[in-house]
Write a protein that holds these residues in place. Structure first.
Motif, mmCIF file in Angstrom:
data_model
loop_
_atom_site.group_PDB
_atom_site.id
_atom_site.type_symbol
_atom_site.label_atom_id
_atom_site.label_comp_id
_atom_site.label_asym_id
_atom_site.label_seq_id
_atom_site.Cartn_x
_atom_site.Cartn_y
_atom_site.Cartn_z
ATOM 1 N N UNK A 90 1.860 8.555 8.225
ATOM 2 C CA UNK A 90 1.859 9.155 7.033
ATOM 3 C C UNK A 90 1.129 10.492 6.907
ATOM 4 N N UNK A 91 1.459 11.324 5.770
ATOM 5 C CA UNK A 91 0.703 12.477 5.608
ATOM 6 C C UNK A 91 -0.407 12.192 4.344
ATOM 7 N N UNK A 92 -1.612 12.560 4.731
ATOM 8 C CA UNK A 92 -2.603 12.351 3.634
ATOM 9 C C UNK A 92 -2.996 13.629 3.246
ATOM 10 N N UNK A 93 -3.169 13.759 1.731
ATOM 11 C CA UNK A 93 -3.525 14.919 1.045
ATOM 12 C C UNK A 93 -4.593 14.595 -0.006
ATOM 13 N N UNK A 94 -5.232 15.582 -0.049
ATOM 14 C CA UNK A 94 -6.399 15.636 -1.280
ATOM 15 C C UNK A 94 -6.163 17.017 -2.146
ATOM 16 N N UNK A 95 -6.136 16.974 -3.290
ATOM 17 C CA UNK A 95 -5.939 18.024 -4.304
ATOM 18 C C UNK A 95 -7.100 18.272 -5.107
ATOM 19 N N UNK A 96 -6.999 19.414 -5.827
ATOM 20 C CA UNK A 96 -7.838 19.669 -6.742
ATOM 21 C C UNK A 96 -7.287 19.331 -8.344
ATOM 22 N N UNK A 97 -7.954 19.531 -9.292
ATOM 23 C CA UNK A 97 -7.393 18.801 -10.650
ATOM 24 C C UNK A 97 -6.078 19.507 -11.029
ATOM 25 N N UNK A 98 -5.829 20.877 -10.492
ATOM 26 C CA UNK A 98 -4.479 21.494 -10.742
ATOM 27 C C UNK A 98 -3.478 21.204 -9.816
ATOM 28 N N UNK A 99 -3.653 20.268 -8.891
ATOM 29 C CA UNK A 99 -2.444 19.692 -7.837
ATOM 30 C C UNK A 99 -2.344 20.912 -6.824
ATOM 31 N N UNK A 159 13.872 12.661 0.623
ATOM 32 C CA UNK A 159 13.762 11.660 1.700
ATOM 33 C C UNK A 159 12.299 11.194 1.845
ATOM 34 N N UNK A 160 11.380 11.427 0.655
ATOM 35 C CA UNK A 160 10.093 10.999 0.742
ATOM 36 C C UNK A 160 9.864 9.800 -0.142
ATOM 37 N N UNK A 161 8.648 9.159 0.068
ATOM 38 C CA UNK A 161 7.835 8.303 -0.781
ATOM 39 C C UNK A 161 6.820 8.756 -0.950
ATOM 40 N N UNK A 162 5.944 8.878 -2.128
ATOM 41 C CA UNK A 162 4.639 9.428 -2.231
ATOM 42 C C UNK A 162 3.830 8.360 -3.157
ATOM 43 N N UNK A 163 2.670 7.890 -2.826
ATOM 44 C CA UNK A 163 1.786 7.098 -3.532
ATOM 45 C C UNK A 163 0.386 8.086 -3.753
ATOM 46 N N UNK A 164 -0.129 8.013 -4.835
ATOM 47 C CA UNK A 164 -1.187 8.983 -5.193
ATOM 48 C C UNK A 164 -2.158 8.162 -6.009
ATOM 49 N N UNK A 165 -3.361 8.587 -6.111
ATOM 50 C CA UNK A 165 -4.357 7.621 -6.929
ATOM 51 C C UNK A 165 -5.287 8.768 -7.195
ATOM 52 N N UNK A 166 -5.897 8.995 -8.506
ATOM 53 C CA UNK A 166 -6.962 9.818 -9.021
ATOM 54 C C UNK A 166 -8.166 9.748 -8.121
ATOM 55 N N UNK A 167 -8.898 10.732 -8.139
ATOM 56 C CA UNK A 167 -10.282 10.875 -7.531
ATOM 57 C C UNK A 167 -11.376 11.446 -8.847
ATOM 58 N N UNK A 168 -12.462 10.745 -9.000
ATOM 59 C CA UNK A 168 -13.381 10.951 -9.841
ATOM 60 C C UNK A 168 -14.831 11.033 -9.460
ATOM 61 N N UNK A 181 -0.738 9.631 -0.601
ATOM 62 C CA UNK A 181 -0.130 9.316 0.850
ATOM 63 C C UNK A 181 1.351 9.389 0.959
ATOM 64 N N UNK A 182 2.088 10.047 1.836
ATOM 65 C CA UNK A 182 3.416 10.240 1.962
ATOM 66 C C UNK A 182 4.131 9.942 3.075
ATOM 67 N N UNK A 183 5.120 9.355 3.097
ATOM 68 C CA UNK A 183 6.133 9.112 4.157
ATOM 69 C C UNK A 183 7.658 9.065 3.847
ATOM 70 N N UNK A 184 8.308 8.725 4.817
ATOM 71 C CA UNK A 184 10.103 8.724 4.452
ATOM 72 C C UNK A 184 10.340 7.644 3.524
ATOM 73 N N UNK A 185 11.397 7.576 2.567
ATOM 74 C CA UNK A 185 11.645 6.592 1.818
ATOM 75 C C UNK A 185 11.912 5.228 2.436
ATOM 76 N N UNK A 186 12.593 5.462 3.460
ATOM 77 C CA UNK A 186 12.929 3.933 4.286
ATOM 78 C C UNK A 186 11.713 3.200 4.762
ATOM 79 N N UNK A 187 10.405 3.604 4.747
ATOM 80 C CA UNK A 187 9.464 3.050 5.109
ATOM 81 C C UNK A 187 8.549 2.847 3.916
ATOM 82 N N UNK A 188 9.143 2.526 2.825
ATOM 83 C CA UNK A 188 8.340 2.187 1.453
ATOM 84 C C UNK A 188 7.857 0.828 1.726
#
Length: 413
Positions: A90-99, A159-168, A181-188
């Motif tokens: 997967x690729x894991x990413x953390x963002x700020x409130x402005x994405x 070609x991606x599928x992404x799942x994201x959850x907010x951080x507080x 968390x993101x990966x290719x769509x066929x690995x959903x």
């Protein structure tokens, strides 16, 4: 889902996207409302043929990250985040409130794919910059979100599928960004969203508390015992006032030694740290060797035992509960013991402390203590309900009652 199920789902997503970009609102019945709303926003600002996400100023992004409490939290659980990315590619990413992406790490294959579309630190992934995606939805809706294949507006991530959850912030509740968390769509996989939520909670549990400093409170009560460890909610170890730079496993080993002042044999310590995992004794010996160097040699062998005075917030909370000082115990309790730990002994102890504190609050639901506990466990409504019932039975209104009812309403929402 089977491969054919995913293929069919992808076909439907592409058909809906094509309908939208070619004929506009005819896609209304084909996609979720939040996707259609985001597509509309995206279409006004982003080309469907966008080749990469735009980049923000690198220096500004780095400065923001250094000052963000998320940087401390990610550092504390980075090994778990990296392992998740590598194990699941997967690729894991953390963002700020402005994405805007602040930190990212990818498995071998997904890292290259991410770099090719600027899914990297400093990139802007709000839907007006990069089109519809899960990071933006989770940020704007303040709720876990998933975007599959052509539900993304920009074709570069079809070609991606992404799942994201907010951080507080665990104390103030302020939204700080999202974990994606993101990966290719066929690995959903159905577990994707649950994994994103667990990783988000792991980061939130490692967040430095903005309203109080557990280490400072512990020092105030115990004086300067030499080694001070905070393990509840956040993990930090200080020797003679200086922070020790330890990895997750070394912190677990040190915690077990601190909680067993009489010492532990190699076999006992191994069982407490690793349980049934196939880990050699030499691996544990190497961790102990690193610890001994960090502690200036103040760790003996046969048995392994710390040679300096020690204080931990775990012992502090339990001592306060034994004395019936429930409010003080809640103040000293920062959250779960080393969230995400794989140590069976520490997991068991963490459960014991959490249940002991909760039972103490159910038996004596002091309003101030319950309000503070509600910040740490916002969905544990039974404790709040017990306190509301006790206050409602008293003559005259209590000033904490509206806050407690508000907490219940927020949990129901």
């Amino acid at each position: 889902m089977t491969g054919s199920d995913l293929q069919a789902r992808r076909y439907d997503a592409v058909r809906a996207w094509t309908s939208f970009v070619e004929r506009g609102d005819e896609a209304e019945a084909l996609v979720r409302p939040e996707i259609l709303t985001s597509w509309t926003r995206s279409s006004r600002a982003v080309s469907k043929d966008l080749t990469e996400a735009p980049l923000a100023d690198e220096g500004e992004t780095e400065a923001y990250w250094r000052e963000s409490p998320l940087a401390v939290a990610v550092e504390r659980v980075e090994s778990e985040l990296r392992r998740t990315a590598e194990d699941g590619d997967l690729v894991v990413a953390v963002t700020d409130p402005e994405t805007r992406i602040l930190w990212t790490y990818g498995g071998r294959v997904m890292r290259r794919k991410a770099e090719s579309v600027n899914f990297v630190a400093g990139a802007r992934w709000d839907d007006r910059s990069a089109g519809t995606n899960a990071l933006d939805l989770a940020n704007r809706l303040d709720a876990p979100s998933m975007v599959f294949s052509a539900e993304h507006y920009a074709s570069i991530v079809h070609n991606w599928v992404c799942w994201a959850a907010p951080l507080h912030d665990p104390v103030t509740g302020r939204q700080l960004g999202v974990l994606d968390l993101s990966t290719t769509w066929d690995r959903t996989h159905p577990i994707g969203m649950a994994t994103a939520r667990v990783m988000a909670r792991l980061i939130e549990g490692a967040m430095p508390h903005t309203h109080h400093d557990p280490a400072a409170a512990l020092l105030e009560e115990t004086g300067d015992p030499g080694l001070v460890m905070t393990l509840l909610g956040t993990a930090e170890s200080r020797l003679d006032g200086q922070r020790l730079l330890l990895n997750r496993r070394q912190t677990e080993v040190l915690a077990l030694l601190a909680l067993h002042p009489g010492g532990l044999s190699l076999e006992q310590l191994h069982a407490m740290v690793y349980g049934d995992q196939a880990v050699t004794f030499s691996t544990l010996k190497a961790e102990v060797s690193h610890l001994r160097a960090a502690l200036g040699g103040q760790l003996s062998s046969r048995p392994y035992r710390l040679l300096m005075p020690v204080a931990t917030d775990v012992e502090q909370v339990l001592a306060l509960l034994r004395r019936g000082q429930v409010r003080a115990a809640v103040d000293a309790y920062g959250g779960d013991l080393l969230p995400g730990t794989n140590s069976p002994a520490l997991s068991e102890l963490g459960e014991y402390v959490a249940v002991a504190l909760r039972e103490a609050l159910l038996a004596d639901p002091q309003p101030d203590a319950v309000l503070r506990y509600g910040e740490l466990a916002p969905y544990d409504t039974e404790v709040v309900e017990r306190c509301v019932a006790a206050l409602s039975a008293q003559p005259g209104p209590h000033p904490a009652l509206p806050l407690l009812k508000g907490r219940l309403a927020a949990a129901d929402g």
